[in-house]
Write a protein that holds these residues in place. Structure first.
Motif, mmCIF file in Angstrom:
data_model
loop_
_atom_site.group_PDB
_atom_site.id
_atom_site.type_symbol
_atom_site.label_atom_id
_atom_site.label_comp_id
_atom_site.label_asym_id
_atom_site.label_seq_id
_atom_site.Cartn_x
_atom_site.Cartn_y
_atom_site.Cartn_z
ATOM 1 N N GLN A 133 0.851 -1.183 0.000
ATOM 2 C CA GLN A 133 0.000 0.000 0.000
ATOM 3 C C GLN A 133 0.889 1.235 0.000
ATOM 4 O O GLN A 133 1.686 1.441 0.919
ATOM 5 C CB GLN A 133 -0.909 0.021 1.234
ATOM 6 N N ILE A 134 0.767 2.045 -1.031
ATOM 7 C CA ILE A 134 1.520 3.297 -1.061
ATOM 8 C C ILE A 134 0.817 4.299 -0.161
ATOM 9 O O ILE A 134 -0.283 4.768 -0.457
ATOM 10 C CB ILE A 134 1.652 3.856 -2.489
ATOM 11 N N SER A 135 1.456 4.589 0.947
ATOM 12 C CA SER A 135 0.940 5.578 1.895
ATOM 13 C C SER A 135 1.788 6.844 1.749
ATOM 14 O O SER A 135 2.034 7.307 0.634
ATOM 15 C CB SER A 135 0.975 5.004 3.323
ATOM 16 N N SER A 136 2.283 7.356 2.837
ATOM 17 C CA SER A 136 3.073 8.585 2.851
ATOM 18 C C SER A 136 3.583 8.766 4.266
ATOM 19 O O SER A 136 2.989 8.242 5.220
ATOM 20 C CB SER A 136 2.192 9.780 2.456
ATOM 21 N N TYR A 137 4.696 9.522 4.417
ATOM 22 C CA TYR A 137 5.033 9.854 5.794
ATOM 23 C C TYR A 137 3.961 10.766 6.377
ATOM 24 O O TYR A 137 3.872 10.949 7.584
ATOM 25 C CB TYR A 137 6.441 10.428 5.887
ATOM 26 N N GLY A 138 3.067 11.264 5.492
ATOM 27 C CA GLY A 138 1.878 11.985 5.933
ATOM 28 C C GLY A 138 0.833 11.073 6.548
ATOM 29 O O GLY A 138 -0.240 11.536 6.924
ATOM 30 N N GLY A 139 1.131 9.775 6.645
ATOM 31 C CA GLY A 139 0.301 8.862 7.424
ATOM 32 C C GLY A 139 0.736 8.795 8.868
ATOM 33 O O GLY A 139 0.109 8.111 9.689
ATOM 34 N N GLN A 140 1.818 9.514 9.191
ATOM 35 C CA GLN A 140 2.327 9.597 10.562
ATOM 36 C C GLN A 140 2.508 11.037 11.029
ATOM 37 O O GLN A 140 2.421 11.331 12.222
ATOM 38 C CB GLN A 140 3.681 8.877 10.659
ATOM 39 N N VAL A 141 2.778 11.933 10.090
ATOM 40 C CA VAL A 141 3.079 13.345 10.390
ATOM 41 C C VAL A 141 2.062 14.224 9.680
ATOM 42 O O VAL A 141 1.813 14.039 8.484
ATOM 43 C CB VAL A 141 4.501 13.711 9.904
ATOM 44 N N ALA A 142 1.468 15.169 10.404
ATOM 45 C CA ALA A 142 0.427 16.021 9.812
ATOM 46 C C ALA A 142 0.896 17.470 9.704
ATOM 47 O O ALA A 142 1.561 17.991 10.604
ATOM 48 C CB ALA A 142 -0.851 15.950 10.642
ATOM 49 N N PHE A 143 0.509 18.096 8.601
ATOM 50 C CA PHE A 143 0.828 19.498 8.358
ATOM 51 C C PHE A 143 -0.463 20.262 8.082
ATOM 52 O O PHE A 143 -1.429 19.690 7.561
ATOM 53 C CB PHE A 143 1.773 19.634 7.160
ATOM 54 N N PRO A 144 -0.503 21.554 8.387
ATOM 55 C CA PRO A 144 -1.705 22.334 8.091
ATOM 56 C C PRO A 144 -1.945 22.426 6.592
ATOM 57 O O PRO A 144 -1.006 22.348 5.793
ATOM 58 C CB PRO A 144 -1.381 23.713 8.692
ATOM 59 N N GLY A 145 -3.212 22.548 6.234
ATOM 60 C CA GLY A 145 -3.559 22.704 4.826
ATOM 61 C C GLY A 145 -3.645 21.402 4.058
ATOM 62 O O GLY A 145 -3.776 21.415 2.834
ATOM 63 N N ASN A 146 -3.596 20.285 4.761
ATOM 64 C CA ASN A 146 -3.579 18.990 4.090
ATOM 65 C C ASN A 146 -4.397 17.967 4.876
ATOM 66 O O ASN A 146 -4.106 16.773 4.859
ATOM 67 C CB ASN A 146 -2.128 18.508 3.949
ATOM 68 N N SER A 147 -5.430 18.454 5.553
ATOM 69 C CA SER A 147 -6.143 17.629 6.534
ATOM 70 C C SER A 147 -6.784 16.390 5.940
ATOM 71 O O SER A 147 -6.724 15.299 6.532
ATOM 72 C CB SER A 147 -7.211 18.462 7.251
ATOM 73 N N MET A 148 -7.407 16.498 4.777
ATOM 74 C CA MET A 148 -8.106 15.346 4.227
ATOM 75 C C MET A 148 -7.138 14.315 3.649
ATOM 76 O O MET A 148 -7.407 13.111 3.702
ATOM 77 C CB MET A 148 -9.126 15.777 3.175
ATOM 78 N N TYR A 149 -6.023 14.761 3.101
ATOM 79 C CA TYR A 149 -5.000 13.808 2.661
ATOM 80 C C TYR A 149 -4.489 13.016 3.855
ATOM 81 O O TYR A 149 -4.374 11.791 3.801
ATOM 82 C CB TYR A 149 -3.864 14.545 1.965
ATOM 83 N N HIS A 150 -4.198 13.719 4.944
ATOM 84 C CA HIS A 150 -3.750 13.033 6.155
ATOM 85 C C HIS A 150 -4.829 12.090 6.680
ATOM 86 O O HIS A 150 -4.516 10.979 7.137
ATOM 87 C CB HIS A 150 -3.382 14.046 7.243
ATOM 88 N N ALA A 151 -6.069 12.503 6.613
ATOM 89 C CA ALA A 151 -7.153 11.634 7.082
ATOM 90 C C ALA A 151 -7.161 10.316 6.326
ATOM 91 O O ALA A 151 -7.338 9.238 6.911
ATOM 92 C CB ALA A 151 -8.503 12.342 6.938
ATOM 93 N N THR A 152 -6.946 10.380 5.007
ATOM 94 C CA THR A 152 -6.959 9.153 4.214
ATOM 95 C C THR A 152 -5.727 8.295 4.495
ATOM 96 O O THR A 152 -5.824 7.066 4.543
ATOM 97 C CB THR A 152 -7.044 9.460 2.710
ATOM 98 N N LYS A 153 -4.579 8.921 4.696
ATOM 99 C CA LYS A 153 -3.356 8.152 4.907
ATOM 100 C C LYS A 153 -3.280 7.591 6.325
ATOM 101 O O LYS A 153 -2.867 6.437 6.515
ATOM 102 C CB LYS A 153 -2.117 9.002 4.587
ATOM 103 N N PHE A 154 -3.669 8.369 7.328
ATOM 104 C CA PHE A 154 -3.755 7.819 8.686
ATOM 105 C C PHE A 154 -4.751 6.657 8.686
ATOM 106 O O PHE A 154 -4.539 5.635 9.339
ATOM 107 C CB PHE A 154 -4.211 8.894 9.671
ATOM 108 N N GLY A 155 -5.837 6.798 7.949
ATOM 109 C CA GLY A 155 -6.863 5.763 7.905
ATOM 110 C C GLY A 155 -6.383 4.487 7.257
ATOM 111 O O GLY A 155 -6.600 3.390 7.789
ATOM 112 N N ILE A 156 -5.727 4.581 6.103
ATOM 113 C CA ILE A 156 -5.294 3.370 5.407
ATOM 114 C C ILE A 156 -4.186 2.686 6.181
ATOM 115 O O ILE A 156 -4.038 1.446 6.112
ATOM 116 C CB ILE A 156 -4.860 3.679 3.952
ATOM 117 N N GLU A 157 -3.406 3.428 6.950
ATOM 118 C CA GLU A 157 -2.356 2.795 7.752
ATOM 119 C C GLU A 157 -2.973 1.939 8.859
ATOM 120 O O GLU A 157 -2.525 0.813 9.115
ATOM 121 C CB GLU A 157 -1.413 3.852 8.326
ATOM 122 N N GLY A 158 -3.997 2.436 9.517
ATOM 123 C CA GLY A 158 -4.664 1.643 10.536
ATOM 124 C C GLY A 158 -5.304 0.401 9.951
ATOM 125 O O GLY A 158 -5.238 -0.692 10.532
#
Length: 280
Positions: A133-158
C-alpha cells in the motif's frame, strides 16, 4: 529477483509509472490501471505481451472487484498487489467542499480498502502473496492545509496494520510504503488546490503554496530510486509492515513519534485514574 505477475493501480504517472516501467524492463507481467490509456501509450506499444492496461476509476467499487476477479482468472496467479492510486488535496478544512472531501476519501481510502479486500480471497486461495500500500510519511506526520490527505493516509495505515495481522497465517504479507516528497506529477501536476478563502491568507494552512511551486524548491526524493526500493521490498521476508523513503521523511517521522510518546508518558496518572481499583 524472480519474474512475477503484479497488479498495480494508478500507473499513468509518478511511482506507479516508474515501478511499472522498471518491472516490465526486467520481464515481469503487469496488470496496470489507468483512467486514460494515452498516458501509458509507450508501455502499451513496447510491452504488448507483458503489459495489460486496464481502465479503472478506483471510486467505482464494483469495477474494482470485477477487475481483480478477471485478472486472477486470466493470469491464474498474481504475486503482488500494489495499491498506488491517489492524489493530494490542499486547503484548510473549512475551505474544502463536501464533494472534495467525499472524493478524496473514496479515492485514497475506500478505493484502497476495496482493492485490498477484493484481492484477499484470491491471495488466500493461491497460498499467499504480497500487498503493498503506497501511503506517505503523511500517514504519521500532519501538516496544516492537508487535513483530508492526512485523514486518508492515517486511515489506510490503521486498516493495513490490522489486516496484516489477520492474513499473516495465510502467507500474505502487507507493507505500508511511506515516501517523503518526491519529484513526481503527484506534487507538481496532479495535486488539487481547493478554492482558497481570503480569511486564511498568511495562515499556516496556505504554506503548501510554496511547496507546490517548483521554482522555489524541489522535493529531495528521486522517484526512480524510490520505485526501485519499493520493488526490492517484495524480496524481504517477513514483509516489513512499514518502509519509509527519504531522509527528511524519516527524520520528521522519528521526531513526531518521539514527541507523541513523550506526551503519552506524561499521562500515566491520568490514564490510571480511570481504572477500577485493584481487586474490584
Amino acid at each position: 529477483m524472480n519474474n512475477r505477475t503484479w497488479l498495480i493501480s494508478g500507473v499513468s504517472s509518478g511511482f506507479g509509472y516508474e515501478m511499472t516501467r522498471q518491472l516490465l524492463e526486467k520481464g515481469n507481467k503487469i496488470i496496470g490501471t489507468v483512467r486514460n490509456k494515452s498516458k501509458v501509450a509507450d508501455l502499451i506499444e513496447n510491452y504488448p505481451e507483458t503489459f495489460s492496461c486496464e481502465i479503472l476509476d478506483v471510486t467505482d467499487f464494483p469495477a474494482i472487484r470485477n477487475l481483480v476477479d478477471r485478472s486472477f482468472e486470466k493470469f491464474g496467479r498474481i504475486d503482488v498487489i500494489i495499491s498506488n492510486a491517489g492524489y493530494g488535496l490542499f486547503g484548510a478544512a473549512e475551505e474544502l467542499s463536501d464533494d472534495e472531501v467525499n472524493h478524496i476519501i473514496a479515492t485514497n481510502l475506500t478505493g484502497s480498502i476495496q482493492l485490498i479486500r477484493s484481492a484477499l480471497p484470491h491471495l488466500r486461495t493461491q497460498g499467499g502473496g504480497r500487498i503493498i500500500q503506497i501511503s506517505s510519511y503523511g500517514g504519521q506526520v500532519a501538516f496544516p492545509g492537508n487535513s483530508m490527505y492526512h485523514a486518508t493516509k492515517f486511515g489506510i495505515e490503521g486498516f493495513c496494520e490490522s489486516v496484516a495481522q489477520e492474513v499473516e497465517a495465510f502467507n500474505i504479507g502487507i507493507t505500508l510504503v511511506e515516501p517523503g516528497g518526491a519529484r513526481t506529477e503527484f506534487r507538481y501536476g496532479s495535486a488539487q488546490v481547493t478554492k482558497l478563502m481570503t480569511e486564511y491568507e498568511g495562515n499556516p494552512a496556505h504554506n503548501f503554496l510554496n511547496m507546490l511551486d517548483a521554482s522555489k524548491s524541489l522535493a529531495p526524493g528521486d522517484p526512480v530510486r524510490m520505485a526501485a526500493r519499493i520493488i526490492e521490498s517484495v524480496e524481504l521476508e517477513p514483509a516489513p509492515i512499514r518502509m519509509i523513503l527519504g531522509s527528511h521523511a524519516l527524520a520528521s517521522t522519528i521526531s513526531t513519534l518521539k514527541a507523541r510518546v513523550a506526551d503519552y508518558e506524561k499521562q500515566t496518572e491520568l490514564a490510571a485514574s480511570t481504572d477500577f481499583p485493584a481487586g474490584e
